[in-house]
Motif scaffolding. Structure first.
Motif, mmCIF file in Angstrom:
data_model
loop_
_atom_site.group_PDB
_atom_site.id
_atom_site.type_symbol
_atom_site.label_atom_id
_atom_site.label_comp_id
_atom_site.label_asym_id
_atom_site.label_seq_id
_atom_site.Cartn_x
_atom_site.Cartn_y
_atom_site.Cartn_z
ATOM 1 N N ASP A 40 0.838 -1.200 0.000
ATOM 2 C CA ASP A 40 0.000 0.000 0.000
ATOM 3 C C ASP A 40 0.874 1.251 0.000
ATOM 4 N N SER A 41 0.531 2.222 -0.852
ATOM 5 C CA SER A 41 1.274 3.478 -0.887
ATOM 6 C C SER A 41 0.971 4.271 0.379
ATOM 7 N N GLU A 42 2.012 4.754 1.010
ATOM 8 C CA GLU A 42 1.856 5.509 2.246
ATOM 9 C C GLU A 42 2.986 6.516 2.321
ATOM 10 N N SER A 43 2.686 7.719 2.751
ATOM 11 C CA SER A 43 3.730 8.730 2.895
ATOM 12 C C SER A 43 4.498 8.512 4.194
ATOM 13 N N VAL A 44 5.663 9.116 4.279
ATOM 14 C CA VAL A 44 6.452 9.045 5.504
ATOM 15 C C VAL A 44 5.677 9.663 6.665
ATOM 16 N N SER A 45 5.036 10.809 6.411
ATOM 17 C CA SER A 45 4.247 11.463 7.469
ATOM 18 C C SER A 45 3.144 10.558 7.976
ATOM 19 N N ALA A 46 2.435 9.894 7.050
ATOM 20 C CA ALA A 46 1.346 9.008 7.451
ATOM 21 C C ALA A 46 1.874 7.825 8.258
ATOM 22 N N ALA A 47 3.028 7.283 7.851
ATOM 23 C CA ALA A 47 3.609 6.147 8.569
ATOM 24 C C ALA A 47 4.033 6.554 9.976
ATOM 25 N N CYS B 43 2.389 5.086 13.480
ATOM 26 C CA CYS B 43 3.192 4.477 14.538
ATOM 27 C C CYS B 43 3.098 5.246 15.854
ATOM 28 N N GLY B 44 2.545 6.464 15.806
ATOM 29 C CA GLY B 44 2.421 7.269 17.009
ATOM 30 C C GLY B 44 3.609 8.170 17.281
ATOM 31 N N VAL B 45 4.481 8.355 16.291
ATOM 32 C CA VAL B 45 5.626 9.260 16.456
ATOM 33 C C VAL B 45 5.146 10.687 16.231
ATOM 34 N N HIS B 46 5.456 11.578 17.142
ATOM 35 C CA HIS B 46 4.989 12.954 17.025
ATOM 36 C C HIS B 46 6.044 13.912 17.571
ATOM 37 N N GLY B 47 5.806 15.193 17.376
ATOM 38 C CA GLY B 47 6.703 16.211 17.924
ATOM 39 C C GLY B 47 8.070 16.204 17.257
ATOM 40 N N LEU B 48 9.112 16.474 18.047
ATOM 41 C CA LEU B 48 10.464 16.609 17.503
ATOM 42 C C LEU B 48 10.984 15.353 16.809
ATOM 43 N N PRO B 49 10.796 14.149 17.359
ATOM 44 C CA PRO B 49 11.304 12.985 16.621
ATOM 45 C C PRO B 49 10.646 12.821 15.258
ATOM 46 N N ARG B 50 9.373 13.199 15.173
ATOM 47 C CA ARG B 50 8.710 13.154 13.864
ATOM 48 C C ARG B 50 9.351 14.152 12.907
ATOM 49 N N GLU B 51 9.696 15.353 13.400
ATOM 50 C CA GLU B 51 10.344 16.347 12.549
ATOM 51 C C GLU B 51 11.719 15.880 12.105
ATOM 52 N N VAL B 52 12.465 15.265 13.021
ATOM 53 C CA VAL B 52 13.824 14.822 12.684
ATOM 54 C C VAL B 52 13.785 13.707 11.650
ATOM 55 N N LEU B 53 12.953 12.701 11.869
ATOM 56 C CA LEU B 53 12.855 11.610 10.911
ATOM 57 C C LEU B 53 12.300 12.100 9.576
ATOM 58 N N GLY B 54 11.345 13.008 9.631
ATOM 59 C CA GLY B 54 10.808 13.578 8.395
ATOM 60 C C GLY B 54 11.836 14.378 7.639
ATOM 61 N N ALA B 55 12.750 15.029 8.377
ATOM 62 C CA ALA B 55 13.772 15.853 7.737
ATOM 63 C C ALA B 55 14.683 15.037 6.840
ATOM 64 N N LEU B 56 14.824 13.736 7.110
ATOM 65 C CA LEU B 56 15.690 12.892 6.282
ATOM 66 C C LEU B 56 15.125 12.702 4.877
ATOM 67 N N ALA C 36 16.776 6.978 2.923
ATOM 68 C CA ALA C 36 17.021 7.379 4.308
ATOM 69 C C ALA C 36 17.486 6.183 5.145
ATOM 70 N N GLY C 37 16.901 5.008 4.887
ATOM 71 C CA GLY C 37 17.324 3.816 5.614
ATOM 72 C C GLY C 37 18.783 3.481 5.354
ATOM 73 N N THR C 38 19.194 3.572 4.082
ATOM 74 C CA THR C 38 20.601 3.278 3.767
ATOM 75 C C THR C 38 21.517 4.388 4.247
ATOM 76 N N ALA C 39 21.011 5.626 4.341
ATOM 77 C CA ALA C 39 21.817 6.713 4.901
ATOM 78 C C ALA C 39 22.075 6.470 6.385
ATOM 79 N N LEU C 40 21.059 6.051 7.113
ATOM 80 C CA LEU C 40 21.241 5.732 8.527
ATOM 81 C C LEU C 40 22.238 4.592 8.707
ATOM 82 N N ALA C 41 22.234 3.659 7.758
ATOM 83 C CA ALA C 41 23.166 2.536 7.838
ATOM 84 C C ALA C 41 24.609 2.971 7.625
ATOM 85 N N GLY C 42 24.818 4.140 7.027
ATOM 86 C CA GLY C 42 26.173 4.650 6.829
ATOM 87 C C GLY C 42 26.286 5.492 5.583
#
Length: 469
Positions: free
Chosen positions: A140-147, A151-164, A184-190
């Motif tokens: 199913d197509s889903e945006s990063v914001s929707a995901a 998951c219940g991520v909100h506030g600053l961690p949502r902004e940081v993860l969204g910034a990637l 973003a996943g492969t960027a986090l990996a290195g």
């Protein structure tokens, strides 16, 4: 693609429009400085990661020298209210850093990182980065914001993860989660840099191609694709030379292919889609020489919000060591239309209004970087900059789009471009096909070439094992 086909006995010729190969991976010289036009880092480049496996399979890994990266702060996201959040190397360390910083959202953050693992498994070529036993992400197509919200991520961690999402000029509300896991996943990996910047990848690829008997012809822009009925018969270059082959690969912007074939080169539905799909974002890049090393920038990649866009900066000289003259590179994503008023002007003869606009954006960028690093104040000795018009000129990407056609949901993020269309022996590859970015284009090349030669190339790639997470 050329190297892989040459390995399997194909006689390969690469026609390069510019005097320097590499597109946005090429560099340019200004005095003592060598600046990268579009290269910033290689995602998935930790030991045993997907980039290194692909490079090993291509026979170029031993020719690439990776540069040190801050283990506990490979990425620094500057927060809107001040301060920053440092992201370490590796998906597991990154997850634990988020959970330690925001323990009240521990369960939500772990749920989101499980989605990242699922996306990596679904993408197949990146599955080694996921936790063992992870089930693939659904279709199913889903945006990063929707995901994040689900998951219940909100506030600053949502902004940081969204910034990637800004790694590939996207916004979290329009960026498909599956695509996000890929870059973003492969960027986090290195996300590593290498000696020579983008040329660290291009130079050994060219050498490998030539060692296999392949040809690279520079200053040979294609001016016409000739075809008869359903097959390409030849491509004509800027010198009027005809190049006849059995199979043709086009890595340029899809609209460039339309221009080169003229009517009938694509089925009407695809031609209309290419013409009506928006472009990805473009960028203004600023290159600045410094009178002293910018110590506070460190060997990290920096991201921040600037007005309504995303800003990235780095001090490549910090990675390269004391023998490198100190300098800064910064990039602000901008719409392609930001420079639309001057598209008809010529390079080297741009009007004063354009230069004033570019200077104003350059100032905004440098002011923001200096505000984040006060030790830079008074150390900038000279600057250079580029714009969407520069990208359009050097890589022939429509309107200067940095990533080809838009990969947002509702566009390629919902329905990818096909590798073939009306002309049976013409294949599409590059930024608008598959996942954009260096790693994405390499994976697409493996997938396409495997299809052309009738062999699954993934087992050879997977055979190169090592630490990944």
């Amino acid at each position: 693609s050329a190297v892989l086909l040459a390995e399997h006995g194909w006689q390969v010729t690469v026609l390069e429009a510019h005097a320097i190969p590499g597109g946005l991976l090429q560099r340019f010289r200004r005095g003592r400085f060598r600046f990268d036009t579009g290269f910033h880092f290689l995602t998935g480049a930790a030991e045993g990661g997907p980039f290194r496996r692909l490079a090993k399979r291509l026979g170029i890994l031993d020719l690439i020298t990776f540069l040190p990266l801050e283990p506990d702060a490979q990425i620094r996201v500057h927060l809107p209210a001040g301060g920053e959040f440092a992201i370490p190397i590796g998906l597991v360390p990154a997850r634990e850093a988020f959970c330690a910083r925001w323990p009240e959202q521990d369960a939500a953050l772990r749920a989101f990182f499980r989605l990242l693992d699922g996306g990596l498994v679904r993408l197949g070529w990146l599955a080694m980065l996921a936790e063992p036993g992870t089930e693939p992400l659904g279709r199913d197509s889903e945006s990063v914001s929707a995901a994040l919200a689900r998951c219940g991520v909100h506030g600053l961690p949502r902004e940081v993860l969204g910034a990637l999402s800004a790694i590939l000029a996207m916004r979290p509300d329009a960026c498909p989660l599956e695509l996000y896991t890929g870059f973003a996943g492969t960027a986090l990996a290195g996300c590593y840099r290498a000696v020579g910047g983008g040329e660290a990848v291009i130079t050994p690829l060219v050498e490998r191609l030539q060692a296999l008997g392949g040809k690279l012809l520079l200053k040979r822009a294609v001016t016409r694709i000739h075809f008869d009925e359903r097959e390409v018969t030849a491509v004509e270059d800027a010198r009027g030379e005809m190049h006849v082959a059995d199979t043709y690969l086009a890595s340029c912007h899809p609209e460039e292919v339309l221009k080169l074939t003229g009517p009938g080169g694509m089925r009407p539905t695809l031609a209309e889609r290419v013409l009506t799909t928006p472009d990805s974002a473009s960028a203004v890049l600023v290159f600045a020489s410094l009178s002293q090393a910018p110590a506070s920038i460190g060997v990290s990649h920096h991201f921040a919000q600037l007005d309504d866009s995303e800003l990235y900066w780095i001090a490549p000289s910090n990675f390269e060591g004391p023998e490198s003259p100190p300098y800064l590179e910064a990039m602000l994503w901008v719409p392609c239309d930001a420079a639309a008023a001057w598209r008809d002007s010529e390079r080297g003869k741009r009007p004063a209004e354009y230069e004033a606009w570019k200077a104003s954006v350059e100032k905004r960028i440098l002011d923001a970087v200096v505000a984040a690093h006060p030790d830079l104040a008074g150390t900038i000795t000279r600057t250079w900059s580029s714009s969407p018009l520069s990208i359009r000129h050097y890589v022939r990407s429509r309107n200067g789009a940095a990533m080809g056609l838009s990969h947002d949901l509702g566009h390629l993020g919902s329905e990818p471009m096909p590798r073939r269309n009306r002309l049976r022996n013409l294949c599409f590859t590059g930024q608008s096909i598959g996942h954009p970015g260096v790693l994405g284009c390499m994976i697409e090349a493996f997938a396409l070439c495997g299809h052309l030669i009738g062999k699954d190339l993934k087992p050879d790639y997977e055979a190169f094992a090592g630490p990944t997470r």
